[in-house]
Every structure is written in C-alpha cells, then in structure tokens.
Design a protein around this motif. Structure first.
Motif, short mmCIF file in Angstrom:
data_model
loop_
_atom_site.label_atom_id
_atom_site.label_comp_id
_atom_site.label_asym_id
_atom_site.label_seq_id
_atom_site.Cartn_x
_atom_site.Cartn_y
_atom_site.Cartn_z
N PRO A 1 -4.32 -0.90 -10.34
CA PRO A 1 -3.51 -1.51 -9.28
C PRO A 1 -2.39 -2.39 -9.83
CG PRO A 1 -5.82 -1.63 -8.71
CD PRO A 1 -5.76 -1.11 -10.11
N GLY A 2 -1.20 -2.22 -9.25
CA GLY A 2 -0.08 -3.06 -9.61
C GLY A 2 0.73 -2.61 -10.80
N THR A 3 0.45 -1.44 -11.35
CA THR A 3 1.12 -1.03 -12.60
C THR A 3 2.12 0.09 -12.44
OG1 THR A 3 -0.64 0.54 -13.18
CG2 THR A 3 -0.90 -1.74 -13.94
N VAL A 4 1.95 0.94 -11.42
CA VAL A 4 2.76 2.16 -11.30
C VAL A 4 3.15 2.37 -9.85
CG1 VAL A 4 2.78 4.67 -11.61
CG2 VAL A 4 1.62 3.23 -13.28
N PHE A 5 4.37 2.86 -9.61
CA PHE A 5 4.82 3.23 -8.27
C PHE A 5 4.66 4.73 -8.07
CE2 PHE A 5 8.22 4.99 -5.60
CZ PHE A 5 8.07 4.26 -4.44
N ARG A 6 3.89 5.09 -7.04
CA ARG A 6 3.78 6.50 -6.64
C ARG A 6 3.95 6.56 -5.13
NH1 ARG A 6 1.95 9.59 -10.91
NH2 ARG A 6 0.77 8.45 -12.51
N TYR A 7 5.07 7.10 -4.71
CA TYR A 7 5.44 7.09 -3.30
C TYR A 7 4.54 8.00 -2.47
CZ TYR A 7 8.53 7.57 0.78
OH TYR A 7 9.07 7.58 2.05
N GLY A 8 4.18 7.51 -1.29
CA GLY A 8 3.59 8.37 -0.27
C GLY A 8 2.10 8.56 -0.35
N GLY A 9 1.38 7.73 -1.08
CA GLY A 9 -0.08 7.81 -1.09
C GLY A 9 -0.67 7.30 0.22
N PRO A 10 -2.00 7.18 0.29
CA PRO A 10 -2.65 6.84 1.56
C PRO A 10 -2.73 5.35 1.85
CG PRO A 10 -4.31 7.26 -0.11
CD PRO A 10 -2.97 7.52 -0.77
N SER A 11 -2.01 4.53 1.10
CA SER A 11 -2.17 3.08 1.17
C SER A 11 -1.93 2.49 2.55
CB SER A 11 -1.22 2.42 0.17
OG SER A 11 -1.46 2.83 -1.16
N PHE A 12 -0.99 3.05 3.31
CA PHE A 12 -0.66 2.43 4.60
C PHE A 12 -1.82 2.53 5.59
CE2 PHE A 12 4.16 1.77 4.86
CZ PHE A 12 4.26 1.52 3.50
N GLN A 13 -2.68 3.55 5.45
CA GLN A 13 -3.85 3.64 6.32
C GLN A 13 -4.79 2.46 6.06
OE1 GLN A 13 -1.96 6.09 7.89
NE2 GLN A 13 -3.99 6.49 8.75
N VAL A 14 -4.90 2.07 4.81
CA VAL A 14 -5.75 0.93 4.45
C VAL A 14 -5.16 -0.35 5.03
CG1 VAL A 14 -6.85 -0.33 2.57
CG2 VAL A 14 -6.47 2.14 2.36
N ALA A 15 -3.84 -0.50 4.93
CA ALA A 15 -3.19 -1.66 5.53
C ALA A 15 -3.44 -1.71 7.03
CB ALA A 15 -1.69 -1.63 5.22
N GLY A 16 -3.38 -0.54 7.67
CA GLY A 16 -3.64 -0.49 9.11
C GLY A 16 -5.07 -0.86 9.45
N ALA A 17 -6.01 -0.44 8.60
CA ALA A 17 -7.41 -0.81 8.83
C ALA A 17 -7.59 -2.31 8.75
CB ALA A 17 -8.30 -0.10 7.81
N LEU A 18 -6.91 -2.96 7.82
CA LEU A 18 -6.97 -4.42 7.72
C LEU A 18 -6.42 -5.07 8.98
CD1 LEU A 18 -5.78 -4.86 4.04
CD2 LEU A 18 -8.00 -5.58 4.93
N VAL A 19 -5.31 -4.56 9.50
CA VAL A 19 -4.71 -5.10 10.71
C VAL A 19 -5.67 -4.98 11.89
CG1 VAL A 19 -2.89 -4.69 12.41
CG2 VAL A 19 -2.33 -4.78 9.98
N GLU A 20 -6.27 -3.81 12.05
CA GLU A 20 -7.19 -3.62 13.17
C GLU A 20 -8.44 -4.48 13.00
OE1 GLU A 20 -6.04 0.75 14.96
OE2 GLU A 20 -8.01 0.49 14.01
N GLN A 21 -8.89 -4.66 11.76
CA GLN A 21 -10.09 -5.46 11.53
C GLN A 21 -9.89 -6.91 11.95
OE1 GLN A 21 -11.37 -7.14 7.64
NE2 GLN A 21 -12.90 -5.50 7.69
N VAL A 22 -8.77 -7.52 11.56
CA VAL A 22 -8.58 -8.94 11.83
C VAL A 22 -8.19 -9.22 13.28
CG1 VAL A 22 -7.98 -9.42 9.44
CG2 VAL A 22 -6.16 -8.99 11.08
N THR A 23 -7.71 -8.20 13.99
CA THR A 23 -7.29 -8.41 15.38
C THR A 23 -8.28 -7.86 16.39
OG1 THR A 23 -6.05 -6.33 15.46
CG2 THR A 23 -4.85 -8.32 14.74
#
Length: 347
Positions: free
Chosen positions: A158-180
């Motif tokens: 984590p934090g070392t390489v840029f690879r565009y278009g992986g599944p990361s945004f789904q994880v961010a969305g899960a965090l948003v739904e969890q806290v709200t």
C-alpha cells in the motif's frame, strides 16, 4: 427584424445553446474542433464552458439532446471522491486511518490501506484490467463488495504504486455506508445532488444501462454514474467554487484542496488506461494534467471511457465538460485540441 423567439431558434439550429445565462460567444473554430470529434465516430457532443459559476456558452453538435442522460464511466470518480470527502469534513472518516480498524476483514498489509490510498489508486489492490469490481453483482451490498475485495490477494505494498481503475472505490463506499448507516445513492442525493440541484443523476453499472437504480445496492463507484451535461456542470461549479455553489456550501475549502492535491509524487505510474497514458499525476478521484508549484493541480480532469471529459483550469478560471458517448481513445485528441482552443481564447 427577427423576434426574440426566432433569434433563439436560429441559434439552436446552429448548434449554440442560448439562454439567460449565456455570457460569451464560443471561440472561432470551436465547431470545427467538435466536428473532428464527430469524424472519429461520436454520434454527438456537447461542450459547456463556465466561469465563476456562470455558463459562458454551450455548443451541441451532431445527434445529442440537450437533456441526454449518458453513462459517464470514470467521470464518476470525481463525484465519488466528493461524497467521501463530506464525511471527512465531518470527522466521521479520516483520509489517513488504516481501513482495518473499521473493516476487520482487511488484515495484514491490506489492513494498513488508508482512505487516501483508496481514492488515489495507490492501495495496491490491482488495476482496471482485473475488473474485480466491474464483475460483481449489483444486488449485493457495498459491505459484501468490500469483503470480496478483501479476500483477493494484495498486489503491491500500500502507498507505493499507482494502478488506475482497481476496486478501491467500492471499499471507500463501504466505509461511507458503514459510518452513516445509509445507502450510497441516498447519501449522494442528500449531500451532493439535492444541494446542487442535480435532478437527473443516478448510480448503477457502466455496462448495464438496463438496471433500475432503485434495485442497485452495489453501484460501481468508479464508473457507474448516469447524468446530464447540465447536472455535471453544477457539480463542477461547486468544485471550481472551492466547495460552494449558489451560496450552498457542500465541501470545505480544505476538502477541495485535498481533492486536487497530487497523491502520486514519487510513485511509479504502473497502469494508466488507453488515452490517458501521458498524464503523470493523480489526486483524489481526478487526474492532474498540469501541476502547480506546491503539489496542487492547475488543470484537473476526470475523463471517462465513454468520452465524457470534465475539467477545471485554475489558471484561467474556466471549467467545463465535453459530453458524449464514444470510446475515449478515439476522441481524446480532438477533445483536448478543442479545450486548448477554449483556454487560449480566455480573456
């Protein structure tokens, strides 16, 4: 002498949108640049150009309705990052907290991934070619989407390489739904769409236009928004306005600065998609095509694979978008040439 109605009709016939907000004429030669986009196979294209939250002009060429609702693919990313940042503004999420503290299914190195890394594609979860999020069912929840991603092997540290278009945004969305405790689509409506007057924007899957948005519990957050040119223009007005549109503050100035701070400095750009391989910097949910002197971005954009190309130029104060449905690699050249003409003609 032509009546006002006939004058407006004549402008529309020429492909120029005219209305109360019209404040400038399109630069000479813009229609020819847009025709070059049509020559690459796009059935139609709209360009909207703004400054200081005011529509300067709009030009529609080819077969495209002024109120067309189109899938915007990766132009969705900017809106996803903005919604996430509303929770950061409230202190309910932190850009730099390890996600394993809230999502215990992420263990070991993957548990140390941060929200900042998720939104900048430096989380080490692979790139677009894996299609791990795009292949998921729309009926599962974002929490289950994240859990399935957690079971995949970590690709890079984590934090070392840029690879565009992986599944990361789904994880961010899960965090948003969890806290709200609320669904993504409902949160977007309440926090972004309604305050900005975006009346025609929904979330689904970029390859499944047949889906009823009401049945989608796992929207594709890196590419699943459907919207109109005018709606996206409202969103851009908020970002260009440092978080405010029409007196309504949606994001703090600090949040906007974070969105447009380059996150990839010193990191290998291991994967960039076709058409965008010449851009060397990425912020949170948007590309930086021209960097400033303090790690900020002067020319930011979030082009989508279907041709939508929103942008903000801090140097001239202009912002806008090219709105169409066609393969980005085929139209990116003439689109950028048209934007260059627009920027060079800025007073």
């Amino acid at each position: 002498m032509l009546s006002k109605a006939l004058f407006l009709a004549a402008l529309l016939a020429l492909g120029v949108f005219a209305g109360p907000a019209l404040a400038a004429a399109p630069p000479e030669g813009l229609e020819a640049r847009l025709d070059a986009i049509l020559a690459r196979g796009a059935p139609g294209v709209s360009v909207l150009v703004y400054r200081d939250k005011e529509l300067l002009y709009r030009v529609d060429r080819g077969r495209i309705a002024p109120d067309a609702v189109l899938p915007i693919a990766s132009a969705s990313k900017w809106m996803t990052a903005a919604l996430v940042m509303t929770l950061v503004d409230e202190g309910r999420l932190s850009l730099d907290e390890p996600i394993g503290r809230r999502l215990p299914e992420f263990q070991g190195p993957s548990g140390e991934i941060t929200l900042r890394q998720l939104l900048s594609y430096t989380a080490g979860q692979g790139g677009l070619m894996g299609m791990s999020d795009l292949l998921q069912a729309s009926g599962i929840t974002l929490a289950e989407s994240a859990a399935r991603i957690a079971r995949r092997p970590q690709g890079d540290t984590p934090g070392t390489v840029f690879r565009y278009g992986g599944p990361s945004f789904q994880v961010a969305g899960a965090l948003v739904e969890q806290v709200t405790g609320q669904r993504w689509a409902d949160l977007f409506e309440a926090r972004i769409a309604r305050p900005l007057g975006m009346t025609s924007t929904t979330w689904g899957h970029p390859l499944r236009p047949d889906l009823d948005p009401a049945t989608v519990h796992n929207p594709n957050l890196q590419g699943g928004a459907y919207t109109t040119a005018a709606d996206y223009g409202r969103f851009l007005g908020m970002v260009a306005g440092r978080g405010v549109l029409d007196g309504q503050r949606v994001l703090s100035e600090a949040a906007i600065a974070e969105l447009q701070t380059i996150q990839t400095t010193g990191k290998p750009m291991a994967y960039r998609p076709p058409g965008l391989s010449d851009i060397d910097a990425y912020g949170l949910g948007n590309w930086c095509e021209l960097a400033g002197t303090e790690g900020d971005c002067v020319l930011a954009s979030s082009p989508g694979a279907f041709g939508a190309y929103p942008w903000i130029d801090r140097k001239t104060g202009l912002y806008g978008l090219f709105f169409m449905k066609h393969h980005l690699p085929l139209v990116v050249g003439p689109t950028r040439q048209a934007r260059a003409l627009i920027l060079s003609a800025a007073p």
